[in-house]
Design an enzyme around this catalytic site. Structure first.
Site, short mmCIF file in Angstrom:
data_model
loop_
_atom_site.label_atom_id
_atom_site.label_comp_id
_atom_site.label_asym_id
_atom_site.label_seq_id
_atom_site.Cartn_x
_atom_site.Cartn_y
_atom_site.Cartn_z
N GLU A 90 0.82 -1.20 0.00
CA GLU A 90 0.00 0.00 0.00
C GLU A 90 0.85 1.25 0.00
OE1 GLU A 90 -1.79 -1.92 3.33
OE2 GLU A 90 -3.77 -1.34 2.59
N CYS A 103 3.02 8.55 1.29
CA CYS A 103 3.50 7.64 2.33
C CYS A 103 3.76 6.29 1.67
CB CYS A 103 2.45 7.51 3.43
SG CYS A 103 2.88 6.31 4.69
N CYS A 110 5.20 -6.64 7.95
CA CYS A 110 6.16 -6.13 8.92
C CYS A 110 6.41 -7.19 9.99
CB CYS A 110 5.64 -4.86 9.57
SG CYS A 110 6.85 -4.03 10.63
N CYS A 114 4.29 -4.41 16.66
CA CYS A 114 3.75 -3.42 17.61
C CYS A 114 2.28 -3.75 17.86
CB CYS A 114 3.89 -2.01 17.03
SG CYS A 114 5.60 -1.57 16.70
N CYS A 117 -0.69 -1.79 15.99
CA CYS A 117 -0.59 -1.56 14.54
C CYS A 117 -1.13 -2.75 13.78
CB CYS A 117 0.87 -1.32 14.14
SG CYS A 117 1.07 -1.04 12.36
N GLY A 161 5.93 -1.85 6.96
CA GLY A 161 7.32 -2.29 7.10
C GLY A 161 8.17 -1.44 8.01
N GLU A 162 9.32 -1.99 8.37
CA GLU A 162 10.30 -1.28 9.20
C GLU A 162 11.49 -0.94 8.29
OE1 GLU A 162 10.89 0.29 12.07
OE2 GLU A 162 12.88 0.50 11.21
N SER A 193 10.89 6.62 9.01
CA SER A 193 10.44 6.43 10.39
C SER A 193 10.81 5.03 10.87
CB SER A 193 8.92 6.62 10.45
OG SER A 193 8.45 6.36 11.75
N SER A 216 9.68 6.28 16.36
CA SER A 216 8.40 6.01 17.01
C SER A 216 8.66 5.70 18.48
CB SER A 216 7.70 4.84 16.31
OG SER A 216 7.43 5.19 14.97
N LEU A 217 8.31 6.65 19.34
CA LEU A 217 8.60 6.51 20.77
C LEU A 217 7.46 5.74 21.46
CD1 LEU A 217 10.46 7.28 23.15
CD2 LEU A 217 9.18 9.43 23.34
N ASN A 218 6.29 6.31 21.44
CA ASN A 218 5.05 5.61 21.82
C ASN A 218 4.91 5.19 23.28
OD1 ASN A 218 4.13 5.85 19.20
ND2 ASN A 218 4.83 3.84 18.57
N ASN A 292 -5.41 5.36 15.93
CA ASN A 292 -6.40 5.00 14.93
C ASN A 292 -6.87 3.60 15.26
OD1 ASN A 292 -6.04 7.40 13.40
ND2 ASN A 292 -4.17 6.54 12.57
N CYS A 334 -2.36 5.92 9.74
CA CYS A 334 -1.24 5.25 10.42
C CYS A 334 -1.73 4.00 11.12
CB CYS A 334 -0.63 6.13 11.49
SG CYS A 334 0.06 7.65 10.91
N1 SAH Z 1 7.92 0.78 11.23
C1 SAH Z 1 8.15 2.20 11.19
C2 SAH Z 1 7.37 2.81 10.07
C3 SAH Z 1 5.87 2.75 10.22
S1 SAH Z 1 5.40 4.34 10.64
C4 SAH Z 1 7.85 2.82 12.54
O1 SAH Z 1 7.41 2.09 13.43
O2 SAH Z 1 8.12 3.99 12.75
C5 SAH Z 1 3.92 4.15 11.33
C6 SAH Z 1 3.69 5.13 12.45
O3 SAH Z 1 2.34 4.95 12.80
C7 SAH Z 1 4.54 4.81 13.67
O4 SAH Z 1 4.94 5.97 14.33
C8 SAH Z 1 3.55 4.04 14.54
O5 SAH Z 1 3.88 4.14 15.89
C9 SAH Z 1 2.25 4.69 14.18
N2 SAH Z 1 1.08 3.82 14.37
C10 SAH Z 1 1.02 2.48 14.20
N3 SAH Z 1 -0.21 2.03 14.46
C11 SAH Z 1 -0.96 3.10 14.78
C12 SAH Z 1 -2.32 3.28 15.12
N4 SAH Z 1 -3.16 2.26 15.20
N5 SAH Z 1 -2.75 4.54 15.38
C13 SAH Z 1 -1.90 5.59 15.29
N6 SAH Z 1 -0.60 5.47 14.95
C14 SAH Z 1 -0.13 4.24 14.71
#
Ligand code: SAH
Length: 342
Positions: A90, A103, A110, A114, A117, A161-162, A193, A216-218, A292, A334
């Site tokens: 996609e 994007c 992937c 996470c 995701c 993907g990463e 990212s 991506s800190l999260n 999301n 995302c």
């Molecule tokens: N694998 C890389 C690239 C993907 S970027 C990474 O992890 O950074 C995707 C971004 O969307 C990341 O910052 C991730 O934390 C965020 N993300 C993933 N699932 C999400 C969701 N359900 N709602 C909001 N953000 C999300």
């Protein structure tokens, strides 16, 4: 068939042409592919017809095919692109006033897993080649008549993907996209990212041509991050932040930290204060995004008031923005990229 042309740099093209051909021919094909965005060698009228035919017989052009297009009410378009081996990825186009952001994906599926995701549910199918990474940009730019000059277009490697687990191909694709003789986009307009593949952050930093880096800190603690992002067990938060600290920023550059807010998991005022502490010594900004949601995702979206409160605390110390979800109605936002029909 042999290797596709899209994804080749000038050196690869010289080899594909064979030793007998003058070097300028490889440069002509390179410019035709990435600058003029030819979708067929036959269009490349600067090349002798015989050379076009011979090359086309040996190498497919290798652009992905549009298998499906989903159009959001907010203008976002999600492309399902079919690759040479029949697999699909996609790519999302987000038009917004004076700029367009594409994007792109860097892997099919992937492996990082996470917990919030939806792409994680696919597992990893394979890495994308440099050509498949560049090809997503070429196809979406062609389909929408996007221009790369004038500072309108941005590329984010934030799809499936990463990227840092496919670093060599990501770097090769970036070189082509950022080459003035190639696609011609400023490297300031390309962002990669990562979920935090610590040793690869230093490797990326050593590349002369590289995109901007977002991390991506999260989470604000090791414990919560381990639960949300199991990769933290391999690469602890403290090592990740040390790698960020050591990262060689260019004079115009800041790191970006992304933080998906999950109700009652990582979205308290105390979390916000800890984020400020964690990032205190870094030249950075923070992008917040409220989760999301998805049917298989066991987390909830915080209220707008909670998001605002979190932002207010972080903003006292660090530039901090709230990202609006785009294309939620078509599973393009995302964390939603898992080939859903919508
Ligand atoms: N694998 C890389 C690239 C993907 S970027 C990474 O992890 O950074 C995707 C971004 O969307 C990341 O910052 C991730 O934390 C965020 N993300 C993933 N699932 C999400 C969701 N359900 N709602 C909001 N953000 C999300």
């Amino acid at each position: 068939m042999a290797e596709p042309l899209v994804g080749m740099d000038v050196g690869d093209l010289r080899e594909a042409l064979g030793a007998g051909e003058p070097a300028f021919r490889a440069r002509q094909i390179y410019e035709a592919l990435y600058r003029q965005r030819a979708s067929d060698l036959i269009q490349v009228s600067t090349l002798p017809a015989e050379m076009r035919r011979a090359l086309a017989a040996r190498h497919p052009i290798g652009l992905p095919e549009v298998a499906n297009l989903y159009q959001s009410t907010d203008g976002t378009r999600r492309y399902l692109l079919r690759l040479e081996d029949g697999r699909t990825v996609e790519t999302v186009l987000m038009p917004e006033g004076e700029r367009d952001t594409i994007c792109i994906s860097t892997q099919v599926g992937c492996a990082v897993d996470c917990k919030f995701c939806m792409t994680a549910l696919l597992g990893l199918e394979r890495n994308l080649t440099a050509g498949e990474i560049v090809g997503q940009v070429l196809v979406v730019a062609r389909e929408n008549q996007l221009r790369q000059d004038g500072g309108r277009l941005n590329i984010v490697m934030m799809g499936q993907g990463e990227p840092l687990l496919n670093l060599a191909n990501v770097v090769k694709a970036t070189r082509i996209l950022a080459d003035p003789a190639g696609f011609g986009l400023s490297p300031r307009r390309i962002t990669v990212s990562t979920a935090g593949i610590v040793p690869k952050i230093a490797e990326l930093g050593a590349e002369p041509v590289r995109p901007k880096l977002a991390v991506s800190l999260n989470a604000s603690t090791e414990e919560t991050r381990r639960e949300l992002m199991p990769i933290t067990r391999k690469y602890p938060l403290k090592d990740l932040l040390a790698a960020c600290k050591a990262y060689p920023l260019r004079p115009w550059e800041k790191l970006t930290f992304e933080y998906a807010l999950l109700a009652d998991v990582n979205d308290s005022d105390a979390d916000a204060r800890r984020v400020v502490k964690l990032l205190a010594n870094l030249n950075c900004k923070v992008n917040l995004i409220a989760l999301n949601p998805g049917p298989e995702i066991p987390f909830r979206t915080p209220t707008p008031e909670r998001v605002e409160s979190f932002q207010r605390i972080v903003r006292r110390a660090i530039p901090c923005f709230v990202r609006k979800p785009r294309g939620l109605d078509i599973y393009a936002a995302c964390g939603q990229l898992k080939r859903s029909a919508a």
